[in-house]
Structure formats: C-alpha cells, structure tokens
Enzyme design. Structure first.
Site, PDB file in Angstrom:
ATOM      1  N   HIS A  87       0.824  -1.208   0.000  1.00  0.00           N
ATOM      2  CA  HIS A  87       0.000   0.000   0.000  1.00  0.00           C
ATOM      3  C   HIS A  87       0.863   1.266   0.000  1.00  0.00           C
ATOM      4  O   HIS A  87       0.867   2.015  -0.971  1.00  0.00           O
ATOM      5  CB  HIS A  87      -0.951   0.004   1.214  1.00  0.00           C
ATOM      6  CG  HIS A  87      -1.789   1.230   1.303  1.00  0.00           C
ATOM      7  ND1 HIS A  87      -1.982   1.910   2.465  1.00  0.00           N
ATOM      8  CD2 HIS A  87      -2.477   1.914   0.350  1.00  0.00           C
ATOM      9  CE1 HIS A  87      -2.763   2.959   2.237  1.00  0.00           C
ATOM     10  NE2 HIS A  87      -3.077   2.975   0.950  1.00  0.00           N
ATOM     11  N   HIS A 111      -1.653   1.155   7.948  1.00  0.00           N
ATOM     12  CA  HIS A 111      -3.113   1.279   7.799  1.00  0.00           C
ATOM     13  C   HIS A 111      -3.773  -0.084   7.943  1.00  0.00           C
ATOM     14  O   HIS A 111      -4.846  -0.321   7.418  1.00  0.00           O
ATOM     15  CB  HIS A 111      -3.452   1.925   6.460  1.00  0.00           C
ATOM     16  CG  HIS A 111      -2.635   3.144   6.171  1.00  0.00           C
ATOM     17  ND1 HIS A 111      -1.528   3.125   5.342  1.00  0.00           N
ATOM     18  CD2 HIS A 111      -2.733   4.401   6.645  1.00  0.00           C
ATOM     19  CE1 HIS A 111      -0.989   4.335   5.311  1.00  0.00           C
ATOM     20  NE2 HIS A 111      -1.691   5.124   6.094  1.00  0.00           N
TER      21      HIS A 111
HETATM   22 FE1  FES Z   1       0.339  -0.828   4.805  1.00  0.00          FE
HETATM   23 FE2  FES Z   1      -1.015   1.357   4.266  1.00  0.00          FE
HETATM   24  S1  FES Z   1       1.124   1.119   4.336  1.00  0.00           S
HETATM   25  S2  FES Z   1      -1.786  -0.575   4.768  1.00  0.00           S
END
Ligand code: FES
Length: 174
Positions: free
Chosen positions: A104, A123
């Site tokens: 992500h 997140h």
């Molecule tokens: Fe891992 Fe956003 S950096 S869920």
C-alpha cells in the site's frame, strides 16, 4: 436579426462548397497518417536473479527468518509453516517467502505467529501467509509479493522470482 440569419446561412453554404470541403479534407489528411504506424511493444519480461536465501536447516516451525530479495534494498522473510501451502517449497511444500514491504504505502510488515499473517502497522492491511500472501484486510490494492522458491538436494533455498510488483518499483529488478 434577419441580416444576421442570412450571414449564418451564407457561412454554412460556403463551408459546404468545394473550398470548405477541400479545407476539411486537408485537415483530415494531417490527422490520419498515410502509412500505418508500427506500435513499439516494449519487452515486459523481467529476469530475476537466482539468490540463495538460506537452508532448510536454518528454519524453525513458524519462526520468521529475515532475508532480502531480489536485492539488498528489498527486505523479506522466509517461513516454514508446517503444512503444504500455495507457493510452498521444500519436501513438505511448507516453506514460503514474502516481501515485508507493504504494497500500500511501503510500511514494514510484522509477522503474527498466531494468525500466520504479515500485518501492516501503517493502515492495518493483513496478508495471509498460508494463502500466497492474499490480502484479507486493509487498504492495499494488491496481494503481498511472494517469492518463487526452489530447494535443491542439499536443502539450500533459492528465490527465483516474485509474483507481484514490489512497492515503489517500476520493475522488480533495478
Ligand atoms: Fe500498509 Fe497502508 S502502508 S496498509
């Protein structure tokens, strides 16, 4: 008002006359090339290094071992899960390897031995190590890159590819 309508009408007729059609044809000729362009198709294949990451004797059941692949800037993990799983290598098909950079936003992932998942503190994305790194929760828009592993007769474990793009890279080999 009447005069204005007439001028508009005259303009339409002029456009549809030979001069107008010729001008439109010339404009079209500049847009459509007379010779079909050949599309340049770049090679999409990525050549991965074959890199020794360890030996089966280095692994203990459900205890992560830190590695790096395909280069030193790409941290990852080797795991022996104790049961045959997708992408598993070795005599029992239970050895897997994953990138530990969250796809992500690039946070480092932490292994949960209880859930057998790699978890993101950023997140809260969760990746299932027993299901090929499938994301089971969170914001990431791809699964976790899993290593393509090979185990030779001496028990040496080699990574020879990845099934997803590493975070922050345009290709997996720089
Ligand atoms: Fe891992 Fe956003 S950096 S869920």
């Amino acid at each position: 008002m009447k005069r204005c309508d007439l001028l508009v009408d005259a303009g339409r007729r002029r456009f549809l006359s030979g001069a107008g059609v010729a001008a439109a044809g010339a404009a079209a000729a500049t847009v459509i090339p007379s010779v079909p362009a050949k599309a340049a198709v770049p090679a999409a294949r990525v050549t991965y290094p074959s890199t020794r990451l360890g030996n089966v004797k280095d692994l203990k059941l459900n205890q992560p071992v830190g590695v790096a692949y395909p280069d030193a800037e790409a941290p990852g993990v080797l795991l022996k899960l104790g049961k045959r799983v997708p992408g598993g290598a070795g005599p029992d098909g239970d050895i897997v390897g994953f990138s530990t950079i969250c796809p992500h936003k690039g946070y480092p992932l932490a292994y949960s031995a209880d859930r057998r998942t790699l978890n993101c503190p950023g997140h809260y994305s969760v990746f299932d190590c027993e299901a090929g790194g499938q994301e089971t929760w969170g914001h990431a828009t791809q699964n976790l890159p899993q290593y393509s592993l090979r185990v030779d007769q001496k028990g040496d474990i080699f990574a020879e590819g990845l099934d997803e793009l590493l975070y922050g890279r345009l290709s997996n080999v720089l």
